[in-house]
Write a protein that holds these residues in place. Structure first.
Motif, PDB file in Angstrom:
ATOM      1  N   ARG A  66       0.853  -1.195   0.000  1.00 16.91           N
ATOM      2  CA  ARG A  66       0.000   0.000   0.000  1.00 16.91           C
ATOM      3  C   ARG A  66       0.892   1.250   0.000  1.00 16.91           C
ATOM      4  N   LYS A  67       1.446   1.573  -1.137  1.00 17.44           N
ATOM      5  CA  LYS A  67       2.407   2.672  -1.269  1.00 17.44           C
ATOM      6  C   LYS A  67       1.711   3.872  -1.907  1.00 17.44           C
ATOM      7  N   PHE A  68       1.705   4.977  -1.210  1.00 17.63           N
ATOM      8  CA  PHE A  68       1.034   6.170  -1.714  1.00 17.63           C
ATOM      9  C   PHE A  68       2.081   7.276  -1.886  1.00 17.63           C
ATOM     10  N   GLY A  69       2.016   8.365  -1.183  1.00 15.67           N
ATOM     11  CA  GLY A  69       3.012   9.413  -1.395  1.00 15.67           C
ATOM     12  C   GLY A  69       2.797  10.135  -2.716  1.00 15.67           C
ATOM     13  N   GLU A  70       3.868  10.383  -3.455  1.00 15.97           N
ATOM     14  CA  GLU A  70       3.786  11.199  -4.672  1.00 15.97           C
ATOM     15  C   GLU A  70       2.783  10.629  -5.664  1.00 15.97           C
ATOM     16  N   GLY A  71       1.937  11.501  -6.185  1.00 18.56           N
ATOM     17  CA  GLY A  71       0.961  11.107  -7.191  1.00 18.56           C
ATOM     18  C   GLY A  71      -0.400  10.751  -6.641  1.00 18.56           C
ATOM     19  N   TYR A  72      -0.535  10.676  -5.309  1.00 19.90           N
ATOM     20  CA  TYR A  72      -1.812  10.262  -4.715  1.00 19.90           C
ATOM     21  C   TYR A  72      -2.481  11.343  -3.872  1.00 19.90           C
ATOM     22  N   PHE A  73      -1.786  12.346  -3.434  1.00 19.94           N
ATOM     23  CA  PHE A  73      -2.374  13.542  -2.820  1.00 19.94           C
ATOM     24  C   PHE A  73      -3.150  13.260  -1.531  1.00 19.94           C
ATOM     25  N   LEU A  74      -2.640  12.333  -0.729  1.00 20.66           N
ATOM     26  CA  LEU A  74      -3.206  12.096   0.598  1.00 20.66           C
ATOM     27  C   LEU A  74      -2.387  12.899   1.605  1.00 20.66           C
ATOM     28  N   ARG A  75      -3.001  13.914   2.188  1.00 17.91           N
ATOM     29  CA  ARG A  75      -2.285  14.820   3.073  1.00 17.91           C
ATOM     30  C   ARG A  75      -1.831  14.122   4.363  1.00 17.91           C
ATOM     31  N   PRO A  76      -0.670  14.499   4.892  1.00 13.95           N
ATOM     32  CA  PRO A  76      -0.202  13.914   6.147  1.00 13.95           C
ATOM     33  C   PRO A  76      -0.814  14.602   7.359  1.00 13.95           C
ATOM     34  N   GLN A  77      -0.848  13.883   8.458  1.00 13.32           N
ATOM     35  CA  GLN A  77      -1.281  14.456   9.724  1.00 13.32           C
ATOM     36  C   GLN A  77      -0.198  15.410  10.250  1.00 13.32           C
TER      37      GLN A  77
END
Length: 449
Positions: free
Chosen positions: A186-197
């Motif tokens: 489940r690798k997200f980061g760049e390209g997925y735009f899920l903001r960090p807490q």
């Protein structure tokens, strides 16, 4: 007022009665919560070369301070007066207190690349790898963030643009949840735009966050994930970006939240416990959570859900009031995707000014899902006052084949409401001294002609 759904269910009173607020249980929870024990070693980031000029990147100096604490088996990192820019996250080690002194501000960069490589985290109830939270502690014991300074997440510029682009990542994360995809995939980061807490504690124990001010978070402000023995007290907020929940206990145990001044762009406290298949597979509910003496301001005061699939139990809210408008005061929300349970919730001595809905319990949040209805039971409200509900005073919504059970309301007064009560698919609802609108007086006499 619309009394279409006004139903008083007094059946079953011999087996269910108005429960008093269990103060002894609250005391027991608070007593077993341990504050972190921090060794005597201290280091100032300024002495290592950090500059509080709001321009210099001080990341390496904070990293050096953390490394020195690790070498000395822990200690206190002192952030003196000034504005300290940091281009990247702060990663904790055990036995450390990050003390941000009065007049000091930590201001994080808003360049997403600064928060790579990815770390194990969670996003809206699903475990995955994503951008690092701005302050991140994983598998740590005895950690603290204290002082009277400010933590600024710089969330209102670049991070704010992610909201409109998050759908692809959000949908993929939920698909991976539902198909039980291995977490390492489940690798997200760049390209997925899920903001960090802004701040996240993962698998941590003996945590203290005290007196600091939290501003301008990219996403959730303070995420207590799979952690226990936690004290949050005396902190304040000014964080009004998208989804800026104030405090999110998730799979969390033994939590004290007290004397907090909220002013954030979403839920003040949102108690969660994972989402859907992944949450239901967990044996770690969120439990034993005490919220007291807080000032609410934001979207909702105290929320349970909607991601609560591992269950939420033993929640105690008391002696809180609003400092401004809330959409909903106390809000329990789940739907037929979730499963799990919400039970043993006690709320007393709450003063609300203007809200859209005062007390709201729904098992059909957004009308979504099927096959995994949640159990909602043993919910108790007492000594609740509200000046005005622009929509509903009290809402209880279960399912015909999965009713909400054992709800008590004692000494509740809502002075004005468009709709008084909507109560459907619930059983054993006991109301004592509940007033919505103007109180009735003695009946008038028949006039004489």
């Amino acid at each position: 007022m619309n009394f279409k759904y006004l139903i008083f269910l007094l059946i079953g009173c011999t087996s269910f009665s108005q429960n008093n607020f269990p103060s002894s249980e609250v005391a027991s929870i608070v007593e077993r919560i341990k504050l972190p024990v921090i060794p005597s070693y201290q280091i100032s980031v300024a002495k290592l070369g950090a500059k509080g000029d709001s321009i210099t990147d001080n990341k390496k100096f904070f990293e050096k301070a953390m490394a020195l604490c690790k070498k000395n088996k822990g200690g206190t990192i002192i952030v003196p007066r000034g504005i300290y820019k940091i281009n990247g996250p702060i990663h904790f080690v055990s036995n450390v207190n990050l003390r941000i002194e009065k007049g000091a501000k930590i201001k994080f960069s808003d360049n997403p690349k600064d928060y790579l490589p990815m770390v194990l985290t969670s996003w809206e109830g699903t475990m995955l790898y994503n951008y690092s939270p701005l302050i991140y502690a994983a598998d740590c014991d005895n950690i603290a963030i204290t002082g009277e300074g400010i933590i600024d997440g710089e969330g209102g510029k670049t991070w704010k643009t992610f909201k409109a682009k998050e759908a692809k990542g959000k949908e993929l994360s939920r698909e991976m949840n539902h198909t039980s995809a291995p977490i390492e995939n489940r690798k997200f980061g760049e390209g997925y735009f899920l903001r960090p807490q802004m701040i996240q504690f993962l698998n941590c124990k003996n945590i203290l966050v005290e007196n600091v001010r939290i501003e301008n978070s990219p996403f959730w402000c303070l995420h207590l994930l799979k952690s226990q023995s936690i004290t949050i007290r005396g902190i304040s907020y000014k964080s009004l970006n998208h989804n800026n929940d104030g405090i999110d206990p998730e799979y969390a145990k033994d939590v004290l939240i007290e004397n907090v001044d909220f002013d954030n762009g979403d839920d003040n406290v949102a108690i969660k416990a994972g989402r859907d298949h992944e949450g239901r597979a967990s044996t770690t509910p969120s439990e034993n959570i005490v919220i007291r003496n807080c000032n609410f301001k934001g979207l909702h005061g105290v929320v349970i859900g909607s991601e609560m699939s591992a269950g939420v139990q033993n929640v105690f809210v008391e002696n809180c009031k609003t400092a401004g408008y809330l959409k909903r005061g106390i809000y329990l929300k789940t739907n037929a995707d979730r499963g799990g349970f919400i039970k043993n919730v006690f709320v007393r001595n709450i003063t609300l000014d203007q809200v859209e809905d005062c007390l709201y319990i729904t098992a059909n949040y957004h009308g979504e899902g099927k096959g995994y209805q949640s159990e909602i039971s043993n919910i108790h409200f007492s000594n609740i006052s509200c000046n005005k509900a622009s929509e509903s005073g009290i809402v209880i919504q279960g399912f015909a084949d999965k009713k909400i059970r054992n709800i008590s309301l004692n000494n509740v007064e809502i002075k004005e409401a468009k709709n008084a009560i909507s109560n459907e698919n619930a059983e054993n609802v006991l109301m004592t001294d509940v007033f919505i609108g103007k109180r009735a007086s003695v009946p008038t006499a028949v006039s004489k002609n």
